[in-house]
Design an enzyme around this catalytic site. Structure first.
Site, short mmCIF file in Angstrom:
data_model
loop_
_atom_site.label_atom_id
_atom_site.label_comp_id
_atom_site.label_asym_id
_atom_site.label_seq_id
_atom_site.Cartn_x
_atom_site.Cartn_y
_atom_site.Cartn_z
N ASP A 20 -7.88 -4.05 -0.66
CA ASP A 20 -8.41 -4.17 -2.03
C ASP A 20 -8.37 -5.62 -2.51
O ASP A 20 -9.27 -6.07 -3.22
CB ASP A 20 -7.61 -3.29 -2.99
CG ASP A 20 -7.74 -1.82 -2.67
OD1 ASP A 20 -8.88 -1.36 -2.49
OD2 ASP A 20 -6.71 -1.13 -2.58
N HIS A 51 0.85 -1.19 0.00
CA HIS A 51 0.00 0.00 0.00
C HIS A 51 0.89 1.24 0.00
O HIS A 51 1.93 1.25 0.65
CB HIS A 51 -0.91 0.01 1.23
CG HIS A 51 -2.06 0.95 1.12
ND1 HIS A 51 -1.95 2.30 1.40
CD2 HIS A 51 -3.36 0.76 0.76
CE1 HIS A 51 -3.13 2.89 1.22
NE2 HIS A 51 -3.99 1.99 0.83
#
Length: 433
Positions: free
Chosen positions: A367, A309
């Site tokens: 995600d 991330h």
């Protein structure tokens, strides 16, 4: 908003032989901030910060992220505690008002949101102006922006009551709009909300029920949907939130500001990440191709989507909750035999144990798990970003509301480093060589 930033010394900068002291402000948590507001006025010099990655554009009391430690707090509460113990509407109340509600306050808030879920009847005809194969996010940008044409009685941003009503309307009507965007693209009739159902239950029913038969919402799936909404409710000053704040700084009405946020979220570098993660799984195709793909990632031939991330340099704190929710949904729906989901589970196992990924902290992020979970819930990939927008609406509204009520708020006007031609004279076309 009461200013909480406190002086914490000063930084000294020398420009053109002139020394300037810049105050250093200290927040509740996070790095100290150098206040450069007087820099241009006193030195005729700007700062240069593409992407604003080292610039605090506002003061906020809503969300705090420590990417190095994997911390995400909403009004001081850890995201894990909220996802496991709270409900989405309670988190909405918290983000909007700053404190958790009492039992009576929560009941009243839930009732208020429920009573705002219906759309103006003419809105349904608005959908017919879109092609059936339009991307649901295109439909959402148009319909959310159009809300200001139907609910102009709550667009006066100087009126606290109208700001509150518009906030409630947006949170309540977003699931109805999202469900209609989905139904429209698959050619099924719209399903109206039911006041006896909860927020996530209502949304799932509006998406998957048909008039020809009764539809009972599975409580396990409704709980999972509620958690997904919580995990995506707000994420500090990201691109779409900054877009909402920038649009709002001009005095634009809240419906237009949220439509702007949705347009920004649509970008594949932002809200489209879970769809990209699922596309990667499709590209891999089968479990036996995983070793080849993993080696390709190590050789920099392929990109690993849904891992690591930009903000979280350690583990994404939302991913742990999403991982558990993902496995619960797979068990409940019986989708464990889905070839794509088998690929996902095997890839997860490798990423959590392979030294290459562990050393680089390329852990599965929210995600990765949300894409798998939403697929198991029955949503097509093009709806993933719509669901993200639905959940993020409350964060956008809370940030917009905070900005409007901040006495130091000004219209956004970033500066630039101009590198084009210097001033020159116009030459008539017949005299140009």
């Amino acid at each position: 908003m009461e200013n909480k930033g406190t002086p914490n010394g000063a930084a000294s900068i020398s420009i053109g032989g002139k020394d300037l002291g810049l105050p250093i402000l200290k927040g509740t948590l996070g790095p100290d901030v150098v206040d450069i507001r007087k820099l241009y006025g006193e030195t005729d010099v700007f700062t240069y910060d593409p992407g604003f990655t080292s610039t605090a554009a506002c003061e906020s009391q809503i969300t705090f992220i420590d990417g190095d430690k994997g911390v995400l707090l909403h009004r001081g509460y850890p995201i894990g505690q909220l996802a496991e113990q709270s409900s989405f509407l309670e988190v909405c109340y918290l983000l909007l008002n700053g404190e958790l509600p009492t039992a009576d306050e929560l009941t009243k808030f839930e009732r208020t949101i429920t009573l705002h879920t219906m759309l103006h009847d003419q809105m349904d005809r608005f959908f017919q102006g879109f092609r059936r194969d339009a991307h649901p996010m295109a439909v959402m940008v148009g319909t959310v922006g159009a809300l200001s044409a139907f609910y102009h009685d709550s667009t006066d941003i100087t009126d606290l009551q109208q700001r509150t009503i518009s906030a409630h309307r947006l949170i309540a009507k977003m699931p109805t709009l999202a469900a209609r965007a989905y139904k429209y693209t698959i050619g099924q009739p719209f399903i109206y909300p039911r006041n006896e159902l909860g927020y996530a239950e209502n949304f799932l029913r509006m998406c998957f029920a048909v008039p020809a038969e009764d539809y009972q919402v599975n409580p396990v799936l409704a709980k999972a949907m509620d958690k997904i909404f919580i995990l995506h409710a707000d994420h500090e000053q990201n691109a779409s939130t900054s877009t909402v704040r920038l649009a709002g700084s001009s005095g634009a009405n809240p419906f237009a500001c949220i439509a702007a946020g949705i347009a920004c979220l649509w970008g594949p570098a932002h809200g489209g990440a879970n769809e990209e993660a699922l596309n990667m799984l499709k590209e891999i195709g089968t479990v036996d191709r995983i070793p080849e793909y993993v080696q390709g990632v190590k050789d920099r031939k392929y990109r690993l989507m849904g891992f690591g991330h930009r903000v979280y340099k350690n583990y994404d704190p939302r991913a742990k909750v999403m991982q558990q929710t993902c496995h619960e949904v797979l068990a409940e729906t019986g989708h464990g035999d889905d070839p794509l989901l088998k690929v996902a589970m095997e890839l997860e196992k490798i990423a959590l144990n392979d030294p290459y990924f562990v050393e680089r902290k390329l852990y599965p992020n929210v995600d990765f798990y949300s894409g798998i979970t939403l697929r198991a819930l029955g949503f097509p990939a093009e709806m993933f970003t719509v669901l993200f927008a639905l959940a993020r609406t409350v964060g956008w509204i809370a940030q917009w509301k905070e900005m409007i009520e901040d006495p130091s708020q000004k219209i956004g006007r970033p500066r630039q480093l101009y590198t084009g031609p210097a001033m020159r004279d116009y030459t008539p076309v017949d005299k140009r060589g």
